[in-house]
Write a protein that holds these residues in place. Structure first.
Motif, PDB file in Angstrom:
ATOM      1  N   GLU A  53       0.773  -1.300  -0.147  1.00  0.00           N
ATOM      2  CA  GLU A  53       0.050   0.085  -0.208  1.00  0.00           C
ATOM      3  C   GLU A  53       0.857   1.087  -0.115  1.00  0.00           C
ATOM      4  OE1 GLU A  53      -3.644   1.819   2.778  1.00  0.00           O
ATOM      5  OE2 GLU A  53      -2.231   0.565   3.515  1.00  0.00           O
ATOM      6  N   VAL A  54       0.795   2.083  -0.945  1.00  0.00           N
ATOM      7  CA  VAL A  54       1.125   3.541  -0.879  1.00  0.00           C
ATOM      8  C   VAL A  54       0.189   4.769  -0.377  1.00  0.00           C
ATOM      9  CG1 VAL A  54       2.218   5.305  -2.490  1.00  0.00           C
ATOM     10  CG2 VAL A  54       2.554   2.819  -2.881  1.00  0.00           C
ATOM     11  N   LYS A  55       0.758   5.574   0.531  1.00  0.00           N
ATOM     12  CA  LYS A  55       0.172   6.445   1.163  1.00  0.00           C
ATOM     13  C   LYS A  55       0.808   7.737   1.025  1.00  0.00           C
ATOM     14  CE  LYS A  55      -2.358   4.080   4.987  1.00  0.00           C
ATOM     15  NZ  LYS A  55      -2.365   3.892   6.187  1.00  0.00           N
ATOM     16  N   PHE A  56       0.061   8.918   1.181  1.00  0.00           N
ATOM     17  CA  PHE A  56       0.720  10.160   0.835  1.00  0.00           C
ATOM     18  C   PHE A  56       0.579  11.142   2.128  1.00  0.00           C
ATOM     19  CE2 PHE A  56       0.276   8.711  -3.313  1.00  0.00           C
ATOM     20  CZ  PHE A  56       1.351   8.943  -3.913  1.00  0.00           C
ATOM     21  N   HIS A  57       1.431  11.722   2.464  1.00  0.00           N
ATOM     22  CA  HIS A  57       1.613  12.344   3.782  1.00  0.00           C
ATOM     23  C   HIS A  57       2.193  13.890   3.374  1.00  0.00           C
ATOM     24  CE1 HIS A  57       1.366   8.557   5.864  1.00  0.00           C
ATOM     25  NE2 HIS A  57       2.436   8.322   5.084  1.00  0.00           N
ATOM     26  N   GLU A  58       1.925  14.918   4.220  1.00  0.00           N
ATOM     27  CA  GLU A  58       2.059  16.499   3.995  1.00  0.00           C
ATOM     28  C   GLU A  58       3.694  16.497   4.459  1.00  0.00           C
ATOM     29  OE1 GLU A  58      -0.038  19.653   5.033  1.00  0.00           O
ATOM     30  OE2 GLU A  58      -1.955  18.558   4.338  1.00  0.00           O
ATOM     31  N   LEU A  59       4.042  17.341   3.757  1.00  0.00           N
ATOM     32  CA  LEU A  59       5.562  17.725   4.196  1.00  0.00           C
ATOM     33  C   LEU A  59       5.595  17.968   5.594  1.00  0.00           C
ATOM     34  CD1 LEU A  59       6.583  19.892   1.134  1.00  0.00           C
ATOM     35  CD2 LEU A  59       7.429  17.590   1.497  1.00  0.00           C
ATOM     36  N   ASN A  60       6.763  17.460   6.305  1.00  0.00           N
ATOM     37  CA  ASN A  60       6.783  17.791   7.732  1.00  0.00           C
ATOM     38  C   ASN A  60       5.968  17.166   8.750  1.00  0.00           C
ATOM     39  OD1 ASN A  60       9.083  19.648   6.883  1.00  0.00           O
ATOM     40  ND2 ASN A  60       7.544  21.111   6.645  1.00  0.00           N
ATOM     41  N   SER A  61       5.303  16.117   8.213  1.00  0.00           N
ATOM     42  CA  SER A  61       4.225  15.505   8.989  1.00  0.00           C
ATOM     43  C   SER A  61       4.714  14.028   9.576  1.00  0.00           C
ATOM     44  CB  SER A  61       3.030  15.135   8.461  1.00  0.00           C
ATOM     45  OG  SER A  61       3.099  14.235   7.262  1.00  0.00           O
ATOM     46  N   ILE A  62       5.930  13.692   8.920  1.00  0.00           N
ATOM     47  CA  ILE A  62       6.697  12.377   9.479  1.00  0.00           C
ATOM     48  C   ILE A  62       7.919  13.029   9.877  1.00  0.00           C
ATOM     49  CG2 ILE A  62       7.687  10.410   8.638  1.00  0.00           C
ATOM     50  CD1 ILE A  62       4.503  10.340   8.527  1.00  0.00           C
ATOM     51  N   LYS A  63       8.491  12.316  11.113  1.00  0.00           N
ATOM     52  CA  LYS A  63       9.708  12.697  11.316  1.00  0.00           C
ATOM     53  C   LYS A  63      10.866  12.538  10.306  1.00  0.00           C
ATOM     54  CE  LYS A  63       9.105  11.831  16.319  1.00  0.00           C
ATOM     55  NZ  LYS A  63       9.469  11.120  17.306  1.00  0.00           N
ATOM     56  N   ASP A  64      11.746  13.528  10.213  1.00  0.00           N
ATOM     57  CA  ASP A  64      12.940  13.640   9.430  1.00  0.00           C
ATOM     58  C   ASP A  64      13.683  12.189   9.279  1.00  0.00           C
ATOM     59  OD1 ASP A  64      14.427  15.308   7.247  1.00  0.00           O
ATOM     60  OD2 ASP A  64      15.817  14.638   8.673  1.00  0.00           O
ATOM     61  N   GLU A  65      13.967  11.961  10.321  1.00  0.00           N
ATOM     62  CA  GLU A  65      15.071  10.549  10.389  1.00  0.00           C
ATOM     63  C   GLU A  65      14.262   9.519   9.841  1.00  0.00           C
ATOM     64  OE1 GLU A  65      13.397  11.264  14.730  1.00  0.00           O
ATOM     65  OE2 GLU A  65      14.061  12.294  13.252  1.00  0.00           O
ATOM     66  N   LYS A  66      12.894   9.437   9.605  1.00  0.00           N
ATOM     67  CA  LYS A  66      12.311   8.319   9.147  1.00  0.00           C
ATOM     68  C   LYS A  66      12.243   8.171   7.822  1.00  0.00           C
ATOM     69  CE  LYS A  66       8.821   6.959  12.546  1.00  0.00           C
ATOM     70  NZ  LYS A  66       7.557   6.639  12.792  1.00  0.00           N
ATOM     71  N   ILE A  67      12.610   9.247   7.101  1.00  0.00           N
ATOM     72  CA  ILE A  67      12.542   9.403   5.592  1.00  0.00           C
ATOM     73  C   ILE A  67      13.910   9.044   5.074  1.00  0.00           C
ATOM     74  CG2 ILE A  67      12.312  10.870   3.628  1.00  0.00           C
ATOM     75  CD1 ILE A  67      10.692  12.911   5.489  1.00  0.00           C
ATOM     76  N   MET A  68      13.834   7.777   4.344  1.00  0.00           N
ATOM     77  CA  MET A  68      14.948   7.058   3.846  1.00  0.00           C
ATOM     78  C   MET A  68      15.287   7.309   2.321  1.00  0.00           C
ATOM     79  SD  MET A  68      16.351   5.357   6.290  1.00  0.00           S
ATOM     80  CE  MET A  68      15.888   6.738   7.580  1.00  0.00           C
ATOM     81  N   PHE A  69      14.343   7.781   1.589  1.00  0.00           N
ATOM     82  CA  PHE A  69      14.491   7.769   0.199  1.00  0.00           C
ATOM     83  C   PHE A  69      14.099   9.232  -0.404  1.00  0.00           C
ATOM     84  CE2 PHE A  69      13.049   3.681   1.156  1.00  0.00           C
ATOM     85  CZ  PHE A  69      14.007   2.733   0.651  1.00  0.00           C
ATOM     86  N   ALA A  70      14.882   9.519  -1.490  1.00  0.00           N
ATOM     87  CA  ALA A  70      14.293  10.915  -2.246  1.00  0.00           C
ATOM     88  C   ALA A  70      13.923  10.225  -3.642  1.00  0.00           C
ATOM     89  CB  ALA A  70      15.375  11.762  -2.288  1.00  0.00           C
ATOM     90  N   VAL A  71      12.969  10.687  -4.081  1.00  0.00           N
ATOM     91  CA  VAL A  71      12.413  10.210  -5.778  1.00  0.00           C
ATOM     92  C   VAL A  71      12.161  11.558  -6.082  1.00  0.00           C
ATOM     93  CG1 VAL A  71      10.688   9.060  -6.752  1.00  0.00           C
ATOM     94  CG2 VAL A  71      11.659   8.008  -4.666  1.00  0.00           C
ATOM     95  N   ILE A  72      12.427  11.825  -7.273  1.00  0.00           N
ATOM     96  CA  ILE A  72      12.422  12.975  -8.233  1.00  0.00           C
ATOM     97  C   ILE A  72      11.715  12.887  -9.519  1.00  0.00           C
ATOM     98  CG2 ILE A  72      13.739  15.114  -9.027  1.00  0.00           C
ATOM     99  CD1 ILE A  72      15.494  12.581  -6.891  1.00  0.00           C
ATOM    100  N   MET A  73      10.566  13.251  -9.622  1.00  0.00           N
ATOM    101  CA  MET A  73       9.872  13.188 -10.877  1.00  0.00           C
ATOM    102  C   MET A  73      10.186  14.418 -11.581  1.00  0.00           C
ATOM    103  SD  MET A  73       7.637  10.830 -11.672  1.00  0.00           S
ATOM    104  CE  MET A  73       7.716  11.405 -13.172  1.00  0.00           C
ATOM    105  N   ALA A  74      10.888  14.041 -12.811  1.00  0.00           N
ATOM    106  CA  ALA A  74      11.557  15.568 -13.493  1.00  0.00           C
ATOM    107  C   ALA A  74      11.139  15.230 -14.904  1.00  0.00           C
ATOM    108  CB  ALA A  74      13.075  15.088 -13.337  1.00  0.00           C
ATOM    109  N   ARG A  75      11.260  16.730 -15.377  1.00  0.00           N
ATOM    110  CA  ARG A  75      10.828  16.901 -16.731  1.00  0.00           C
ATOM    111  C   ARG A  75      11.980  17.684 -17.613  1.00  0.00           C
ATOM    112  NH1 ARG A  75       5.913  16.123 -18.706  1.00  0.00           N
ATOM    113  NH2 ARG A  75       5.709  17.456 -20.020  1.00  0.00           N
ATOM    114  N   TYR A  76      12.129  17.324 -18.717  1.00  0.00           N
ATOM    115  CA  TYR A  76      13.061  18.074 -19.552  1.00  0.00           C
ATOM    116  C   TYR A  76      12.832  18.322 -21.032  1.00  0.00           C
ATOM    117  CZ  TYR A  76      17.572  18.301 -22.006  1.00  0.00           C
ATOM    118  OH  TYR A  76      18.325  19.086 -22.933  1.00  0.00           O
ATOM    119  N   LYS A  77      12.550  19.363 -21.317  1.00  0.00           N
ATOM    120  CA  LYS A  77      12.018  19.839 -22.516  1.00  0.00           C
ATOM    121  C   LYS A  77      10.731  19.193 -22.841  1.00  0.00           C
ATOM    122  CE  LYS A  77      16.109  20.411 -25.082  1.00  0.00           C
ATOM    123  NZ  LYS A  77      16.902  20.146 -26.149  1.00  0.00           N
TER     124      LYS A  77
END
Length: 147
Positions: free
Chosen positions: A3-27
Motif C-alpha cells: 500500500e502506498v500512502k501520501f503525507h504532507e511535508l513535515n508530517s513525518i519525522k525527518d529521520e524516518k525518511i529514507m529515500f528521495a524520488v524525483i519526478m523530473a521533466r526535460y523539454k
C-alpha cells in the motif's frame, strides 16, 4: 499486499525518511532511467546517506542518475510504502531540468525522455502512484498558470 500512502511535508519525522524520488521533466518530457542491473524503467531517486539532508539527497540523486546540471527542484510530499506490515518513507520531489550533461558513471546505464510513464517499470506497484501524484500537481499548477 503493498500500500502506498501520501503525507504532507513535515508530517513525518525527518529521520524516518529514507529515500528521495524525483519526478523530473526535460523539454516537456518525463525523465526515466534504467539501472545497469535491470531492464526496467525507474523514476530517478535513491537512498538517503547517513546524516544527509533530504533535499541534498534529491539533488545528488538527480545529478547521479540523469546528469542534470541546471534545474529547479521542489519538495512535494512524503510517501510511505507498507509492505507486509513493514512501512518505509520517502520524500517525493518535482524538478524541471534545463540542462543535462554527461551521465556520471554510477549505477544508471540509460536515461530516456517520455511523453507518458513507460510500461516496463522496476516498481510497478509504487511508481504509478508517485507519477499520478505529480501529474495531478502539475495539471493543477498549469491550470493556475504557474510553471
Amino acid at each position: 499486499m503493498m500500500e502506498v500512502k501520501f503525507h504532507e511535508l513535515n508530517s513525518i519525522k525527518d529521520e524516518k525518511i529514507m529515500f528521495a524520488v524525483i519526478m523530473a521533466r526535460y523539454k516537456d518530457k518525463w525523465i526515466f532511467v534504467k539501472h545497469k542491473d535491470r531492464e526496467s524503467w525507474e523514476i530517478p531517486g535513491g537512498h538517503r546517506e547517513e546524516n544527509e539532508d533530504i533535499m541534498f539527497t534529491a539533488r545528488r540523486e538527480l545529478f547521479e542518475e540523469t546528469g542534470a546540471k541546471k534545474y529547479s527542484i521542489v519538495p512535494v510530499c512524503i510517501y510511505s510504502v507498507n509492505k507486509d506490515g513493514s512501512e518505509s518513507f520517502g520524500q517525493l520531489f518535482y524538478a524541471e531540468v534545463e540542462t543535462i550533461g554527461k551521465l556520471p558513471d554510477y549505477e544508471i546505464s540509460q536515461v530516456e525522455f517520455f511523453e507518458a510513464m513507460p510500461k516496463e517499470l522496476t516498481y510497478p506497484l509504487i511508481q504509478p502512484c508517485l507519477f499520478n501524484c505529480i501529474e495531478k500537481l502539475k495539471l493543477k499548477l498549469d491550470m493556475e498558470g504557474v510553471n
